[in-house]
Each structure stands twice: as C-alpha cells, then as structure tokens.
Design an enzyme around this catalytic site. Sequence first.
Site, PDB file in Angstrom:
ATOM      1  N   ASN A 157       0.043   5.738   3.968  1.00 61.29           N
ATOM      2  CA  ASN A 157       1.042   6.117   2.962  1.00 61.29           C
ATOM      3  C   ASN A 157       0.451   6.870   1.767  1.00 61.29           C
ATOM      4  O   ASN A 157       1.093   7.774   1.227  1.00 61.29           O
ATOM      5  CB  ASN A 157       1.857   4.903   2.516  1.00 61.29           C
ATOM      6  CG  ASN A 157       1.021   3.803   1.939  1.00 61.29           C
ATOM      7  OD1 ASN A 157      -0.119   3.607   2.326  1.00 61.29           O
ATOM      8  ND2 ASN A 157       1.576   3.075   1.003  1.00 61.29           N
ATOM      9  N   GLU A 256      -5.228  -6.150   1.455  1.00 62.80           N
ATOM     10  CA  GLU A 256      -4.080  -5.683   0.655  1.00 62.80           C
ATOM     11  C   GLU A 256      -2.959  -5.416   1.640  1.00 62.80           C
ATOM     12  O   GLU A 256      -2.991  -4.451   2.405  1.00 62.80           O
ATOM     13  CB  GLU A 256      -4.471  -4.433  -0.138  1.00 62.80           C
ATOM     14  CG  GLU A 256      -5.489  -4.775  -1.229  1.00 62.80           C
ATOM     15  CD  GLU A 256      -5.970  -3.577  -2.042  1.00 62.80           C
ATOM     16  OE1 GLU A 256      -5.568  -2.449  -1.753  1.00 62.80           O
ATOM     17  OE2 GLU A 256      -6.774  -3.797  -2.957  1.00 62.80           O
ATOM     18  N   CYS A 290       3.533   0.473  -1.023  1.00 58.41           N
ATOM     19  CA  CYS A 290       3.500  -0.986  -0.865  1.00 58.41           C
ATOM     20  C   CYS A 290       4.070  -1.697  -2.083  1.00 58.41           C
ATOM     21  O   CYS A 290       4.606  -2.789  -1.984  1.00 58.41           O
ATOM     22  CB  CYS A 290       2.072  -1.440  -0.616  1.00 58.41           C
ATOM     23  SG  CYS A 290       0.948  -0.903  -1.913  1.00 58.41           S
ATOM     24  N   GLU A 469      -8.966  -6.380  -6.213  1.00 56.08           N
ATOM     25  CA  GLU A 469      -9.903  -5.285  -6.459  1.00 56.08           C
ATOM     26  C   GLU A 469      -9.481  -4.621  -7.754  1.00 56.08           C
ATOM     27  O   GLU A 469      -8.448  -4.936  -8.329  1.00 56.08           O
ATOM     28  CB  GLU A 469      -9.927  -4.317  -5.267  1.00 56.08           C
ATOM     29  CG  GLU A 469     -10.450  -5.000  -3.988  1.00 56.08           C
ATOM     30  CD  GLU A 469     -10.760  -4.042  -2.850  1.00 56.08           C
ATOM     31  OE1 GLU A 469     -11.230  -2.923  -3.112  1.00 56.08           O
ATOM     32  OE2 GLU A 469     -10.541  -4.418  -1.685  1.00 56.08           O
TER      33      GLU A 469
HETATM   34  P1  NAD Z   1      -1.167  -0.859   9.825  1.00 55.47           P
HETATM   35  O1  NAD Z   1      -1.554  -2.261   9.617  1.00 55.47           O
HETATM   36  O2  NAD Z   1      -0.324  -0.531  11.005  1.00 55.47           O
HETATM   37  O3  NAD Z   1      -2.465   0.069   9.991  1.00 55.47           O
HETATM   38  C1  NAD Z   1      -3.449   0.110   8.978  1.00 55.47           C
HETATM   39  C2  NAD Z   1      -4.779   0.476   9.606  1.00 55.47           C
HETATM   40  O4  NAD Z   1      -5.217  -0.596  10.434  1.00 55.47           O
HETATM   41  C3  NAD Z   1      -4.739   1.722  10.479  1.00 55.47           C
HETATM   42  O5  NAD Z   1      -5.896   2.477  10.236  1.00 55.47           O
HETATM   43  C4  NAD Z   1      -4.748   1.135  11.883  1.00 55.47           C
HETATM   44  O6  NAD Z   1      -5.281   1.995  12.879  1.00 55.47           O
HETATM   45  C5  NAD Z   1      -5.639  -0.079  11.692  1.00 55.47           C
HETATM   46  N1  NAD Z   1      -5.479  -1.149  12.687  1.00 55.47           N
HETATM   47  C6  NAD Z   1      -4.349  -1.515  13.325  1.00 55.47           C
HETATM   48  N2  NAD Z   1      -4.606  -2.582  14.146  1.00 55.47           N
HETATM   49  C7  NAD Z   1      -5.926  -2.868  14.009  1.00 55.47           C
HETATM   50  C8  NAD Z   1      -6.783  -3.851  14.591  1.00 55.47           C
HETATM   51  N3  NAD Z   1      -6.324  -4.760  15.456  1.00 55.47           N
HETATM   52  N4  NAD Z   1      -8.075  -3.871  14.218  1.00 55.47           N
HETATM   53  C9  NAD Z   1      -8.557  -2.984  13.319  1.00 55.47           C
HETATM   54  N5  NAD Z   1      -7.789  -2.015  12.757  1.00 55.47           N
HETATM   55  C10 NAD Z   1      -6.481  -1.963  13.088  1.00 55.47           C
HETATM   56  O7  NAD Z   1      -0.491  -0.383   8.470  1.00 55.47           O
HETATM   57  P2  NAD Z   1       0.210   1.019   8.172  1.00 55.47           P
HETATM   58  O8  NAD Z   1       1.469   1.093   8.946  1.00 55.47           O
HETATM   59  O9  NAD Z   1      -0.798   2.093   8.314  1.00 55.47           O
HETATM   60  O10 NAD Z   1       0.542   0.888   6.605  1.00 55.47           O
HETATM   61  C11 NAD Z   1       1.743   0.365   6.120  1.00 55.47           C
HETATM   62  C12 NAD Z   1       1.548  -1.054   5.646  1.00 55.47           C
HETATM   63  O11 NAD Z   1       0.504  -1.090   4.687  1.00 55.47           O
HETATM   64  C13 NAD Z   1       2.743  -1.652   4.950  1.00 55.47           C
HETATM   65  O12 NAD Z   1       2.924  -2.975   5.376  1.00 55.47           O
HETATM   66  C14 NAD Z   1       2.350  -1.635   3.476  1.00 55.47           C
HETATM   67  O13 NAD Z   1       2.991  -2.588   2.666  1.00 55.47           O
HETATM   68  C15 NAD Z   1       0.901  -1.873   3.562  1.00 55.47           C
HETATM   69  N6  NAD Z   1       0.227  -1.402   2.360  1.00 55.47           N
HETATM   70  C16 NAD Z   1      -0.244  -2.316   1.468  1.00 55.47           C
HETATM   71  C17 NAD Z   1      -0.864  -1.889   0.294  1.00 55.47           C
HETATM   72  C18 NAD Z   1      -1.389  -2.875  -0.721  1.00 55.47           C
HETATM   73  O14 NAD Z   1      -2.143  -2.443  -1.590  1.00 55.47           O
HETATM   74  N7  NAD Z   1      -1.070  -4.146  -0.655  1.00 55.47           N
HETATM   75  C19 NAD Z   1      -0.996  -0.523   0.046  1.00 55.47           C
HETATM   76  C20 NAD Z   1      -0.486   0.380   0.981  1.00 55.47           C
HETATM   77  C21 NAD Z   1       0.101  -0.075   2.139  1.00 55.47           C
END
Ligand code: NAD
Length: 488
Positions: A157, A256, A290, A469
């Site tokens: 995002n 996060e 997020c 962080e």
């Molecule tokens: P996601 O969890 O689908 O993917 C994030 C990353 O994890 C990607 O690079 C993906 O390839 C990797 N990944 C997926 N499965 C994995 C595994 N089993 N092992 C290792 N790596 C793996 O998330 P997304 O769809 O890319 O992002 C959206 C989500 O992120 C939303 O839930 C949002 O709230 C959250 N988010 C949180 C914050 C925060 O600061 N709290 C900030 C931004 C986004």
Amino acid sequence: MSETDFKLFINGAHRPGSDGATFANISPVDGSVIGQIHQATQADVDDAVRAAQAALTGPWGTMARNDRLEMLHEVAAEIDRRFHDFLAAEVADTGKPVSLASHVDIPRGAANFKIFADVVKNVPSEFFGMDVPGTDGAINYGLRKPKGVIAVICPWNLPLLLMTWKVGPALACGNTVIVKPSEETPATATLLGEVMNTVGVPAGVYNVVHGFGPGATGEFLTTHPDVDAITFTGENLTGEKIMQASAVGARDISLELGGKNPAIVFADADMVAAIEGTMRSAFANCGQVCLGTERIYVERPIFDEFVARLKDSAEALKVGRPSDDDTDFGPLISEEHRDKVLGFYEKAVTDGAKVVTGGGVPQLEDDIAGGWWVEPTIWTGLEEDSTVVTDEIFGPCCHIRPFDTEEEAIELANDTPFGLAAAVWTTNASRAHRVGAALDVGLCWVNSWFLRDLRTPFGGSKASGIGREGGVHSLEFYTETTNVCLQL
Ligand code: NAD
C-alpha cells in the site's frame, strides 16, 4: 535495470532469479502488463543471506559509525535527486495519484534514512553508577550492537515509505537487510538498489528478493536459519505465520498488522476540520492505509449534518488517471483485492445498510475502464456485528453510526480485536485527553490524522501488532544491548 524488468538485487548487483522464472507486474489503472518480476528461489535467498552476513563482518561492519550515518544521508539525497524516477515507479506499480505519491510516499521514503541516522547519532544508551560496599563502586553502561541480518517483509500500500521505515533504522543501527517487497509492488525497492550502488553502500548491505509469500520467496526468507530478526508489515494471518517461523531459533520479530480503526466525532468538533480529516482517513490512497478509518461514530445532534457533508465531499472526489493534476482518487491495487472489496459492498447491502453514496464501480473512459476501480462508499444503518463493521476491508469505505454519550462512543470504538489507530474530533480539551487515554490503540490522533513525527512510537496494540518502531523504539528492535559492568 530497465523500467519494466524487476530483477533481484543481491550483493550489489541486479540479477535474474536462478531458475529464470518471472511473473507479470500488472497496472492497477488499466489491467495491462507493465513488466516482468524475477522470482527468487531458495538458492537466491541463500545467496542474499550469505551476502548480508559477509557485509556485516566486512566493510559495513568495520565502517566508522559517523561514516555509516553520513552515507544514509547521502542515500536520502540521492532519492531526492532521482525523485521523478521513484515517483514514476511508485505510481506505475500502485496507480496512486501523483499528487499523493509526490507529497507522501517519496519524500517520506527519503526522510526515513535521514531521521534514523540522526536518532542513532543523538540517542544515548543507559548508564548506571552503582554502590559496591568496600570498593569505589561500579559503573554499568549499555552498548548497542547491530542485531545482524534483518528480513524486511513489506506490503503494497505504501511500498517505498513502509520499506524504508524499516530499512532506514536497520541500516543506521549497523545491520544488513534483505527486503521482500510485495509481489504487487516491486519497483521502488529494486530502484533503491541503484541508489545504494551510486552512493557506495557496500555490496550485501541492502538486498532485494522478489516473489510470493507462502511456500515461496517470503517463506524461504522468514524460515532461513541465518536471518537474525524479522520485521513485517501486512495482514494478520500472514503475521501469525511469520511469527511461527520466527519461533524457530527464538528470533526477534516486529509485527505491524491490520486494523479496523474508529473515528469519534463529538458534537463540539470543528465540523470543517472533522470532515477534511475524515475524508483523508477514509479515502486517501483509495482507503488502502492501515491507519485509515472504517468505523465512524458521530454524536447524535450532528449525525445528519456530518453524513450529508461527508457524502458531498466523497462525491466531489476526482477519480482518474494518476498523472492528471486534479485526480485525488486512484484504483485498488489488484483484481483480487477489488473482488474482496466489492464482496464487502454486496455484503453491506445484504446486511441492510443504507448506501449513502457509492457501492459500485465508477464509469470511466474506455482506456482505463479495465483497471481495479471502485467507488468511494459510505454506509449507515448496519449492526455492529456485521462483518462490514467488524472486519478490515482496506478499501475506500466507511460505516457511520450515531452515539449519545462519551462512554458509549468509547465502548463502541474499543469493541474490536484490533487496536491500531483512532481519530477523535472535539474542541473540548479535557475530553480529548480523557478519550485519547481510554482508547485501546497504538496511535490516537486528536483533531488530526496521519500527522507523524518519526521520533514517536508507532505500532498496534491488541491484534494489530507486536512491538513499537519509530525513534528510540526502532533502536530497541534493531540492536542488541550488551550491559558492560565495570568495578572501579
Ligand atoms: P500480506 O500479509 O498479504 O503481504 C505482506 C507481505 O508478506 C508480502 O510481501 C507477501 O508476499 C508476504 N507474505 C505473505 N505470506 C507470507 C508467508 N507465509 N511468509 C513470508 N512472507 C509472506 O499483506 P498486504 O495485502 O500486502 O498488505 C495489506 C495489509 O497490511 C493490511 O492488512 C494492512 O492493514 C496491513 N498494513 C499494516 C500496516 C501497519 O503499520 N500496521 C501498514 C500497512 C499495511
């Protein structure tokens, strides 16, 4: 690197994956293929880990601290110098408006290197003098040392911003990193490799491995025994998987995760400010933030006015091509994510919502009609147990519900497993402090949203994450402290 060929960056060189496999990078704006992403195999991840380990004991590990921190300032300056390359790369991957990426993503991406270099330079470690009977006493001091090889797993995002938010402090503390960008957004992480080489950051300090998560690049990295710590931003279920991986070898982890963030608007709020802030918190980046607001609780005397004003403002958003000057609303990231968001739009109607505005797909000109567009959407009238109100949608939508008392608003806001962020709108200072303290969240904004001082703690409570962080909190995660106790 050509602009459409997203290679791995390992040990200071861009290269294809060892088995030559690639997958398509799709434009969210029109659904066209804009490039090929090279996928890292287990062997490539091994190479990246070895390179990162070697750099720790090589020129990076032996570099004077001030030289290292100065180099990170140069990384920031080089991102600024190549601002338009980064902007074009981020916009092509995400479809977000140029107006947004040029004010938020790229400047903050560069700032993350400067701020954390300065934090490392300026934050002291602990010191305790100690009485020891019959002696001159003892002194204790804490020495911060790099943790080692850090895996940085990123979402799509805010690709550059959220990646450098981790890479900046990790490198400032003397670690080396292996970044796994989202499979949706490979470009800016790849481009940063060029910046590292231009500035002279030693090979192996910054590595990038592209690919998918489960059973693929992401998992190869998080389960790698020579990765010393993992920092992750993304969805809760992914976070749980990665936490399990980190348990092997008892490696440190920072998570996060997602949220279902509330806003509370009191009748004494500055209505103009509350609408302006809520427009951003609900719809900026097409709702894919997020920290964004998906549940809004409005005190009953101003409920109708607030709903009407937010509706008018949402309907005034200009949906369109990222490069058009007046565009302030782009597409969602992918077809899969659009299907998920539209599923919630349908569910809201099934659950009896009043659709105040939106709820579908906007009509756009033919050349971009094939992108992942949805309308900004506002609902009222749902029960609090509808999944539209309980689950993170991560789209440009919000549900608005009236409340009658401060206690009720706090109870509604806190009635969720998540605890990432909240926004409170009031001109009553006592209430602002009282409600700010009562909300179970990691970040509470009062009369503002997304205002971030990078020295302050950032992270989620409850299911929204583990650890903080930002500022000194980043140093806690990215260093190991040795206490030296010296008897005098
Ligand atoms: P996601 O969890 O689908 O993917 C994030 C990353 O994890 C990607 O690079 C993906 O390839 C990797 N990944 C997926 N499965 C994995 C595994 N089993 N092992 C290792 N790596 C793996 O998330 P997304 O769809 O890319 O992002 C959206 C989500 O992120 C939303 O839930 C949002 O709230 C959250 N988010 C949180 C914050 C925060 O600061 N709290 C900030 C931004 C986004």
